[in-house]
Design a protein around this motif. Structure first.
Motif, PDB file in Angstrom:
ATOM      1  N   VAL A 273      39.298  32.983  49.487  1.00 13.84           N
ATOM      2  CA  VAL A 273      40.776  33.216  49.128  1.00 13.84           C
ATOM      3  C   VAL A 273      40.911  34.574  48.384  1.00 13.84           C
ATOM      4  N   VAL A 274      42.086  35.528  48.968  1.00 13.79           N
ATOM      5  CA  VAL A 274      42.298  36.741  48.377  1.00 13.79           C
ATOM      6  C   VAL A 274      43.135  36.953  47.394  1.00 13.79           C
ATOM      7  N   SER A 275      42.891  37.442  46.382  1.00 13.13           N
ATOM      8  CA  SER A 275      43.735  37.593  45.365  1.00 13.13           C
ATOM      9  C   SER A 275      44.274  38.971  44.867  1.00 13.13           C
ATOM     10  N   ARG A 276      45.359  39.224  44.509  1.00 13.11           N
ATOM     11  CA  ARG A 276      45.641  40.563  43.983  1.00 13.11           C
ATOM     12  C   ARG A 276      45.476  40.646  42.524  1.00 13.11           C
ATOM     13  N   VAL A 277      44.629  41.412  41.933  1.00 16.88           N
ATOM     14  CA  VAL A 277      44.239  41.382  40.369  1.00 16.88           C
ATOM     15  C   VAL A 277      45.049  42.438  39.808  1.00 16.88           C
ATOM     16  N   ARG A 278      44.922  43.964  40.110  1.00 12.74           N
ATOM     17  CA  ARG A 278      45.714  44.828  39.560  1.00 12.74           C
ATOM     18  C   ARG A 278      45.738  46.029  40.135  1.00 12.74           C
ATOM     19  N   ARG A 279      46.592  46.716  39.471  1.00 11.98           N
ATOM     20  CA  ARG A 279      46.584  48.254  40.197  1.00 11.98           C
ATOM     21  C   ARG A 279      45.806  49.288  39.347  1.00 11.98           C
ATOM     22  N   GLU A 280      45.055  50.127  39.865  1.00 11.12           N
ATOM     23  CA  GLU A 280      44.436  51.198  39.325  1.00 11.12           C
ATOM     24  C   GLU A 280      44.943  52.601  39.887  1.00 11.12           C
ATOM     25  N   GLY A 281      45.845  53.211  39.360  1.00 16.52           N
ATOM     26  CA  GLY A 281      46.573  54.371  39.696  1.00 16.52           C
ATOM     27  C   GLY A 281      47.189  54.024  41.174  1.00 16.52           C
ATOM     28  N   ASN A 282      46.840  54.705  42.220  1.00 16.71           N
ATOM     29  CA  ASN A 282      47.569  54.409  43.492  1.00 16.71           C
ATOM     30  C   ASN A 282      46.856  53.438  44.292  1.00 16.71           C
ATOM     31  N   GLN A 283      45.860  52.563  43.684  1.00 17.62           N
ATOM     32  CA  GLN A 283      45.028  51.484  44.471  1.00 17.62           C
ATOM     33  C   GLN A 283      45.266  50.117  43.896  1.00 17.62           C
ATOM     34  N   ILE A 284      45.709  49.459  44.692  1.00 17.23           N
ATOM     35  CA  ILE A 284      45.590  47.897  44.426  1.00 17.23           C
ATOM     36  C   ILE A 284      44.204  47.221  44.619  1.00 17.23           C
ATOM     37  N   LEU A 285      43.864  46.623  43.717  1.00 14.84           N
ATOM     38  CA  LEU A 285      42.276  45.949  43.519  1.00 14.84           C
ATOM     39  C   LEU A 285      42.580  44.351  43.879  1.00 14.84           C
TER      40      LEU A 285
END
Length: 292
Positions: A273-285
């Motif tokens: 299962v893939v989950s969006r954690v947070r954004r760092e600058g221009n990147q979504i982690l």
């Protein structure tokens, strides 16, 4: 599976040694956002011939698709672009001689391009290694084949391309050397969080076509090893709790980056299962969690 309308081609060629082992790559973009990738190899060739081979494959696909919609073909080879749009008319008038009276190099492939060229095609030059996603992907495919490997790709394709793919795999077709390696075909599934019944049928059809193309066992095993390595990496990322960016996740899944970001914040992929954690600058982690 319904037919798809082709929107654009990205073509590229690669060669180790020039002359030496070579490969070509073709990325086919459809108006619905889906993508087909094709590639091949030759044992002894040049970079220019591989650039031309990729363009020939694109024109064969367009011819088999029998569509009336215009298509843009992007190449990072000024030799191909200027040759087909500027130089070829003069060569033909002079009996395939240059302005210096010398025989035109790669005449066999130029004749194939000339015969297959269509007024539906707009030829455009794109600078190589400039960050253009289509060009970068075509280069990666060509480079892989030139080095004797092939990208790990999902093996399915739109039904209206079956004839074209069979023709491209035929070594007797004009413009394809008898040393051309069997073509590898891939269809990147449309941006969806679940595998639809249509996609399931497509995968089954793709398996049958690959058998028809008589891909060597060694190539099939190489592709399988590539897939297993990707899954192993995904398992390690999940077990270690690593966070990866959208582009890194797209590379792991072998899809476009937009196919990752458009799926939402939480969705299944294979055993994870893939989950969006947070954004760092221009990147979504993103984080992967193993589910069996």
């Amino acid at each position: 599976m319904s037919n798809r309308i082709i929107e654009s081609f990205y073509t590229d060629g690669a060669c180790l040694g020039n002359p030496g082992p070579g490969g070509w790559g073709l990325v086919i973009n459809f108006v619905d956002g889906s993508v087909v990738e094709i590639g091949g190899a030759e044992e002894q060739t040049t970079n220019n011939r591989m650039e031309m081979q990729a363009a020939i494959a694109a024109l064969k696909v367009l011819d088999a698709a029998r569509q009336s919609n215009p298509v843009t073909l992007y190449t990072d080879s000024e030799y191909v672009k200027k040759g087909i749009t500027q130089w070829i008319s003069g060569w033909k008038k002079k009996g395939w001689k240059t302005s210096k009276g010398e025989a035109v190099s790669n005449q066999d492939l130029w004749q194939s391009l000339d015969r297959l060229n269509s007024n539906l095609i707009t030829w455009k030059y794109v600078r190589g290694h400039s960050g253009n996603p289509g060009n970068e992907r075509a280069d990666a495919i060509a480079s892989a084949f030139a080095s004797g490997t092939s990208p790990s790709l999902q093996q399915a394709f739109p039904s209206n391309l079956e004839v074209a793919l069979q023709e491209i795999s035929d070594p007797n077709v004009a413009g394809l050397s008898d040393k051309t390696a069997p073509t590898t075909i891939a269809y990147k599934e449309k941006q969806s969080s679940v595998l639809t019944a249509e996609q399931t049928m497509t995968e089954s059809l793709a398996n049958n076509v690959l058998e028809d193309l008589n891909l060597p066992r060694e190539l099939r095993v190489t592709q399988l090893r590539g897939l297993i390595e990707s899954l192993r990496i995904a398992d390690e990322i999940a077990s270690k709790g690593y966070l990866i960016s959208s582009s890194e996740l797209a590379d792991l899944m072998d899809v476009n980056a937009s196919a990752v970001t458009s799926r939402g914040d939480h969705w299944p992929w294979r055993n994870w299962v893939v989950s969006r954690v947070r954004r760092e600058g221009n990147q979504i982690l993103w984080q992967l969690e193993r589910v069996d």
